[in-house]
Design an enzyme around this catalytic site. Sequence first.
Site, PDB file in Angstrom:
ATOM      1  CG  ASP A   1     -52.930   9.472  27.905  1.00 39.38           C
ATOM      2  OD1 ASP A   1     -53.986   9.817  28.450  1.00 39.38           O
ATOM      3  OD2 ASP A   1     -52.880   8.589  27.024  1.00 39.38           O
TER       4      ASP A   1
ATOM      5  CG  ASP B   1     -58.659   8.742  29.156  1.00 37.19           C
ATOM      6  OD1 ASP B   1     -57.468   9.093  29.295  1.00 37.19           O
ATOM      7  OD2 ASP B   1     -59.157   8.486  28.053  1.00 37.19           O
TER       8      ASP B   1
END
Length: 493
Positions: free
Chosen positions: A372, A168
């Site tokens: 992201d 992430d």
Amino acid sequence: MTTPNSSSFLGFFLVTTLLVFLSSSKKLGFAFAGRQKIESNNHLLHHHTHTVEVSSLLPSTTCSPSTKAPNGKASLKVAHKYGPCSQLHQDKAKTPTHAEILQQDESRVKSINSRLSNKLAGRGNNDLRNSEASTNIPAKSGSTVGTGNYVVTIGFGTPKKDLTLIFDTGSDITWTQCEPCSKSCYQQKEPIFNPSASNTYTNITCSSNLCSKLVSATGVTPGCSTSTCVYGIQYGDQSFSVGFFGKERLTLTPTDVFDDFLFGCGQNNQGLFGGSAGLLGLARDPLSFVQQTTPKYGGFFSYCLPSSSSSTGHLTFGKGSGGASNAVKFTSLSKVSDSTSFYGLDTTGISVKGTSLAISPSVFSASGTIIDSGTVITRLPPAAYSALKSAFREAMKAYPLTDPLSILDTCYDFSKYDNVSFPKIAFSFSGAANVLLDGTGVFYFTKTSQVCLAFAANGDASDVAIFGNVQQKRLEVVYDVAGRRVGFGPASC
Ligand SMILES: *[C@@H]1O[C@H](CO)[C@@H](O)[C@H](O)[C@H]1NC(C)=O
Ligand SMILES: *[C@@H]1O[C@H](CO)[C@@H](O)[C@H](O)[C@H]1NC(C)=O
């Protein structure tokens, strides 16, 4: 450790974690989960369109790994969490529905925006006096936030145990569930890591200055239990991980081994992290994996997210390992990155079918943009989305529109077609013009009769724009953290 005294620190953390703003969490999703054969169509008339066979959109139940091997050594295989290429592949019944995935994506976006508005307003998450308001964040009952989309497998400890983690770019700290699960651990596919069975695990003490570094990485002031440093991190909804802060040997490949890697050994964890063992934090805080491995990799990594859940991609660390090619177009980190650990970009425009959309530059400068790996659907300021939607619908007017799906309002019924053609979409970032999205990066596929444009409008013009993971598919996305820039290269998986 013994369980009894854990309840006091866990209680402390459950309270404090509710007091802090949510950090990013990860969502599931397997947008456009089909095997898609994109024709590279250079015919003049179709220069600005992709043409695909509709049947190729259907998801495959078997894994066909990518045959493109990255040239770097420190390269990990990337799989979609729920696809057949993943270690974590499980029953269909356990995988979330598309509506749930999109709902979870909304939760992530909300938590990103609250984290940003907090930071930009100069209120650190660690200042509990100013966090009172966040206690009003409604706790959702029942299902917790699902998280992340893409996983990699890393070796922990000595002897080494392989653990599959969600990676992430919106998270800083790396954590894995650890025995003994004093309060609770969620179900994970691999055996839970046991630090007392590893020769290389060490607790970090409360008095260590490493312990105080947790505040910026987690947004929570660390706790202390029998002189061991305790971390806590809260994600969107009710997901969290709480436990001891420790250091351990990490093994990426036989030649890439890191001693004393700082991570969270989570003894109380909640959330549907999709059966994964935890999270690999690839954001920019000093505690992130990227920063801790800077002496070896120079703060440089790249990845390619697979075209579908039945294929594979890669996550590669270090320069000279893919991503360094001349074909990569770089853009400098924007000012969002001055005050947060996110990767901020400056979007300068979007084109559809080769034509730039008329979007005032102030639209993107007002919102800012981040990239992201954990957000599924690209979010745009309302004015930008509206321009994209009109141009896309215009180019697609031959096809029947159908019902919207959650946040996606432009869905087509392709059930009567063998092949479909759709416009190419490109993004421009400051210094990196015309990053052409792959054909697999345009739609979110649920079924042949409902194929949706995979973009959504933000609720507010000041919400951050997010370049999501559907749009990143197959691109080589290069992060040069030390050089403060992000690059995009042609399909590399
Ligand atoms: C780490 O600290 C906890 C709390 O003091 C203790 O229970 C546990 O045994 C320690 N683990 C190791 C490997 O030292
Ligand atoms: C669909 O595309 C394939 C190539 O991808 C082509 O062979 C076929 O003729 C096309 N079918 C139609 C009906 O256009």
